[in-house]
Motif scaffolding. Structure first.
Motif, short mmCIF file in Angstrom:
data_model
loop_
_atom_site.label_atom_id
_atom_site.label_comp_id
_atom_site.label_asym_id
_atom_site.label_seq_id
_atom_site.Cartn_x
_atom_site.Cartn_y
_atom_site.Cartn_z
N SER A 250 0.77 -1.22 -0.19
CA SER A 250 -0.01 0.10 0.02
C SER A 250 0.67 1.34 0.10
O SER A 250 2.08 1.20 0.25
N GLY A 251 0.15 2.35 -0.32
CA GLY A 251 0.85 3.46 -0.41
C GLY A 251 0.01 4.69 -0.96
O GLY A 251 -1.12 4.81 -0.75
N GLU A 252 0.60 5.84 -1.37
CA GLU A 252 -0.27 6.93 -1.84
C GLU A 252 -0.91 6.63 -3.09
O GLU A 252 -0.60 5.55 -3.89
N GLU A 253 -1.99 7.21 -3.18
CA GLU A 253 -2.99 7.04 -4.29
C GLU A 253 -2.15 7.07 -5.73
O GLU A 253 -1.30 7.88 -6.00
N ALA A 254 -2.52 6.11 -6.61
CA ALA A 254 -1.94 6.14 -7.89
C ALA A 254 -3.15 5.88 -8.78
O ALA A 254 -4.25 5.54 -8.37
N ASP A 255 -2.99 6.37 -10.00
CA ASP A 255 -3.94 5.99 -11.20
C ASP A 255 -4.20 4.74 -11.28
O ASP A 255 -3.62 3.83 -11.61
N LEU A 256 -5.70 4.30 -11.36
CA LEU A 256 -6.12 3.06 -11.29
C LEU A 256 -5.77 2.10 -12.60
O LEU A 256 -5.45 0.92 -12.43
N LYS A 257 -5.87 2.87 -13.61
CA LYS A 257 -5.44 2.35 -14.92
C LYS A 257 -3.81 1.78 -14.94
O LYS A 257 -3.57 0.90 -15.33
N GLU A 258 -3.05 2.85 -14.22
CA GLU A 258 -1.70 2.34 -14.15
C GLU A 258 -1.37 1.38 -13.33
O GLU A 258 -0.61 0.60 -13.46
N VAL A 259 -2.22 1.31 -12.21
CA VAL A 259 -1.99 0.42 -11.33
C VAL A 259 -2.17 -1.14 -11.85
O VAL A 259 -1.44 -2.18 -11.95
N ARG A 260 -3.18 -1.20 -12.68
CA ARG A 260 -3.79 -2.41 -13.37
C ARG A 260 -2.71 -2.85 -14.39
O ARG A 260 -2.27 -3.89 -14.38
N ARG A 261 -2.21 -2.01 -15.19
CA ARG A 261 -1.15 -2.09 -16.14
C ARG A 261 0.11 -2.92 -15.49
O ARG A 261 0.72 -3.60 -16.39
N ALA A 262 0.42 -2.03 -14.62
CA ALA A 262 1.73 -2.48 -13.85
C ALA A 262 1.72 -3.89 -13.43
O ALA A 262 2.62 -4.57 -13.36
N LEU A 263 0.37 -4.25 -12.93
CA LEU A 263 0.11 -5.43 -12.16
C LEU A 263 0.05 -6.65 -13.38
O LEU A 263 0.65 -7.65 -13.02
N GLU A 264 -0.70 -6.26 -14.34
CA GLU A 264 -0.45 -7.07 -15.77
C GLU A 264 0.85 -7.41 -16.29
O GLU A 264 1.10 -8.36 -16.64
N GLN A 265 1.66 -6.39 -16.02
CA GLN A 265 3.00 -6.66 -16.47
C GLN A 265 3.86 -7.35 -15.55
O GLN A 265 4.74 -8.18 -16.04
N LEU A 266 3.49 -7.29 -14.19
CA LEU A 266 4.33 -8.14 -13.26
C LEU A 266 3.82 -9.54 -13.60
O LEU A 266 4.68 -10.61 -13.37
N TYR B 64 -6.50 -5.02 -6.72
CA TYR B 64 -5.99 -3.83 -6.59
C TYR B 64 -6.76 -2.73 -6.29
O TYR B 64 -8.08 -2.74 -6.59
N ALA B 65 -6.39 -1.56 -5.72
CA ALA B 65 -7.13 -0.38 -5.66
C ALA B 65 -6.45 0.85 -6.00
O ALA B 65 -5.28 0.45 -6.16
N VAL B 66 -6.71 1.86 -5.50
CA VAL B 66 -5.92 3.09 -6.23
C VAL B 66 -4.93 3.47 -5.00
O VAL B 66 -3.76 3.82 -5.38
N ASP B 67 -5.07 2.69 -3.90
CA ASP B 67 -3.70 2.85 -2.79
C ASP B 67 -3.38 1.54 -2.09
O ASP B 67 -2.49 1.53 -1.21
N HIS B 68 -3.72 0.44 -2.73
CA HIS B 68 -3.33 -0.87 -2.32
C HIS B 68 -3.39 -1.82 -3.14
O HIS B 68 -4.45 -1.87 -4.31
N GLY C 163 6.91 -1.08 -13.88
CA GLY C 163 5.97 0.13 -13.67
C GLY C 163 5.20 0.33 -12.49
O GLY C 163 4.25 0.99 -12.37
N LEU C 164 5.51 -0.28 -11.31
CA LEU C 164 4.43 -0.42 -10.14
C LEU C 164 4.63 0.75 -9.34
O LEU C 164 5.69 1.34 -9.45
N PRO C 165 3.76 1.10 -8.62
CA PRO C 165 3.81 2.37 -7.64
C PRO C 165 4.73 2.14 -6.77
O PRO C 165 5.03 1.14 -6.46
#
Length: 175
Positions: A74-90, A102-106, A137-139
């Motif tokens: 968890s951490g500071e809020e990030a763009d939801l689409k970017e979080v999803r893209r980063a997790l898909e890349q992971l 995922y959510a915007v902050d965890h 590109g993870l938060p």
């Protein structure tokens, strides 16, 4: 908090100190310096029992086993689409990932890890987020939770109705 690979802290020993960082008492470590993660052997006397074809056999416990890992960040809020893209890349980079929520902050990541013992599986899990942060590109979130359980415990929990249902879809999903 800095993450340090095993052996790195020892190579950085304090100025004028002959002892490696991992062997010096905690009070004498330099500010911000971490002790390297190491694994402890179970010993020759520890063996895991198996039954094959009605014959009881033992095998050394240091052979690789499967561990179910749940990593929470968890951490500071990030763009939801970017979080999803980063997790898909992971998930693409680390093909053993089962599911990510995922959510915007965890976020929570679940996967299977093959390792000799719990210590090794946990060490790999604790490095996963940091080592893939830039390439995926993870938060810049921190790890706030880690659970590592063996395969038998995982299946026991499922059978008792605890834990995620086996039908939970594999992939990256919002909470």
């Amino acid at each position: 908090m800095r993450r340090v690979r095993p052996g790195v802290a020892a190579a950085r020993g304090g100025a004028g100190s002959a002892a490696p960082a991992a062997s010096r008492p905690a009070a004498s470590r330099q500010a911000g310096e971490e002790r390297a993660l190491t694994s402890v052997a179970a010993g020759e006397n520890y063996r895991e029992r198996q039954e094959e074809d009605g014959h009881e056999r033992t095998r050394p416990a240091d052979l690789p086993r499967l561990w179910h890992v749940t990593l929470s960040v968890s951490g500071e809020e990030a763009d939801l689409k970017e979080v999803r893209r980063a997790l898909e890349q992971l998930a693409h980079d680390h093909p053993f990932l089962l599911t990510s929520r995922y959510a915007v902050d965890h976020a929570e990541i679940r996967y299977w890890e093959e390792a000799r013992d719990l210590h090794d599986a946990a060490a790999v899990a604790l490095r996963l987020w940091g080592e893939h942060r830039q390439t995926s590109g993870l938060p810049p979130w921190e790890i706030v939770g880690l659970e590592v359980i063996d395969r038998q415990t995982y299946h026991l929990r499922i059978a008792e109705g605890y834990g995620p249902a086996p039908a939970t879809p594999v992939g990256v999903h919002p909470y």
